[in-house]
Design a protein around this motif. Structure first.
Motif, mmCIF file in Angstrom:
data_model
loop_
_atom_site.group_PDB
_atom_site.id
_atom_site.type_symbol
_atom_site.label_atom_id
_atom_site.label_comp_id
_atom_site.label_asym_id
_atom_site.label_seq_id
_atom_site.Cartn_x
_atom_site.Cartn_y
_atom_site.Cartn_z
ATOM 1 N N UNK A 1 -11.623 -11.490 3.703
ATOM 2 C CA UNK A 1 -12.562 -10.447 4.111
ATOM 3 C C UNK A 1 -12.018 -9.038 3.968
ATOM 4 N N UNK A 2 -10.983 -8.879 3.158
ATOM 5 C CA UNK A 2 -10.326 -7.575 3.021
ATOM 6 C C UNK A 2 -10.713 -6.838 1.734
ATOM 7 N N UNK A 3 -11.742 -7.320 1.041
ATOM 8 C CA UNK A 3 -12.127 -6.728 -0.235
ATOM 9 C C UNK A 3 -12.453 -5.250 -0.157
ATOM 10 N N UNK A 4 -13.244 -4.853 0.830
ATOM 11 C CA UNK A 4 -13.663 -3.446 0.923
ATOM 12 C C UNK A 4 -12.485 -2.521 1.212
ATOM 13 N N UNK A 5 -11.658 -2.899 2.163
ATOM 14 C CA UNK A 5 -10.528 -2.018 2.502
ATOM 15 C C UNK A 5 -9.505 -1.988 1.375
ATOM 16 N N UNK A 6 -9.300 -3.132 0.723
ATOM 17 C CA UNK A 6 -8.341 -3.148 -0.377
ATOM 18 C C UNK A 6 -8.889 -2.423 -1.606
ATOM 19 N N UNK A 7 -10.183 -2.478 -1.810
ATOM 20 C CA UNK A 7 -10.770 -1.712 -2.915
ATOM 21 C C UNK A 7 -10.548 -0.220 -2.671
ATOM 22 N N UNK A 8 -10.743 0.212 -1.448
ATOM 23 C CA UNK A 8 -10.505 1.615 -1.105
ATOM 24 C C UNK A 8 -9.026 1.981 -1.275
ATOM 25 N N UNK A 9 -8.146 1.069 -0.874
ATOM 26 C CA UNK A 9 -6.708 1.335 -0.981
ATOM 27 C C UNK A 9 -6.245 1.415 -2.433
ATOM 28 N N UNK A 10 -6.822 0.592 -3.297
ATOM 29 C CA UNK A 10 -6.364 0.528 -4.687
ATOM 30 C C UNK A 10 -7.139 1.456 -5.623
ATOM 31 N N UNK A 11 -8.206 2.060 -5.152
ATOM 32 C CA UNK A 11 -9.079 2.873 -6.011
ATOM 33 C C UNK A 11 -8.347 4.006 -6.712
ATOM 34 N N UNK A 12 -7.390 4.616 -6.056
ATOM 35 C CA UNK A 12 -6.717 5.787 -6.647
ATOM 36 C C UNK A 12 -5.599 5.415 -7.608
ATOM 37 N N UNK A 13 -5.276 4.129 -7.673
ATOM 38 C CA UNK A 13 -4.177 3.685 -8.525
ATOM 39 C C UNK A 13 -4.672 3.278 -9.911
ATOM 40 N N UNK A 14 -3.902 3.633 -10.922
ATOM 41 C CA UNK A 14 -4.174 3.165 -12.283
ATOM 42 C C UNK A 14 -3.626 1.739 -12.407
ATOM 43 N N UNK A 15 -3.939 1.095 -13.517
ATOM 44 C CA UNK A 15 -3.385 -0.244 -13.741
ATOM 45 C C UNK A 15 -1.864 -0.181 -13.826
ATOM 46 N N UNK A 16 -1.344 0.890 -14.418
ATOM 47 C CA UNK A 16 0.110 1.071 -14.494
ATOM 48 C C UNK A 16 0.707 1.224 -13.096
ATOM 49 N N UNK A 17 0.000 1.913 -12.212
ATOM 50 C CA UNK A 17 0.457 2.048 -10.831
ATOM 51 C C UNK A 17 0.521 0.679 -10.151
ATOM 52 N N UNK A 18 -0.494 -0.145 -10.375
ATOM 53 C CA UNK A 18 -0.517 -1.481 -9.762
ATOM 54 C C UNK A 18 0.649 -2.317 -10.268
#
Length: 101
Positions: free
Chosen positions: A74-91
């Motif tokens: 159930x963490x999809x929304x919060x994790x989407x917000x957390x990862x939104x600013x990162x590029x694929x290279x950042x991930x």
């Protein structure tokens, strides 16, 4: 030739050090929930410690959260917000940093 080799080694060392610093900086946004060493289970143990998840699976999860296609625990929304600013290279860098801990 010696000067060139020294300059090349120095540049490589500097690039490696700055990449390492960037990875640590990127990971700082994860620390509150996952711990400084990525060893803290979350949601009362429902979410395993990041270090305990295989690297490839962890990276795919990060990409899935960013894309909004994953909702583990159930963490999809919060994790989407957390990862939104990162590029694929950042991930990839964050994932590599977790592997290095």
């Amino acid at each position: 030739m010696k000067k060139f080799a020294f300059a090349a080694c120095t540049a490589l060392f500097a690039a490696t050090c700055s990449f390492g610093a960037d990875r640590a900086t990127l990971f700082k946004s994860c620390v509150a929930c996952h711990g400084a060493a990525a060893d803290r289970p979350y949601l009362g143990g429902k979410v395993p410690a990041l270090k305990s998840i295989a690297s490839a699976e962890r990276l795919e999860s990060l990409k899935g959260y960013k894309a909004g296609t994953l909702n583990k625990y159930g963490q999809g929304a919060i994790m989407k917000a957390q990862t939104a600013r990162f590029s694929e290279e950042d991930l990839v860098a964050i994932n590599a940093y977790i592997d290095s801990l």
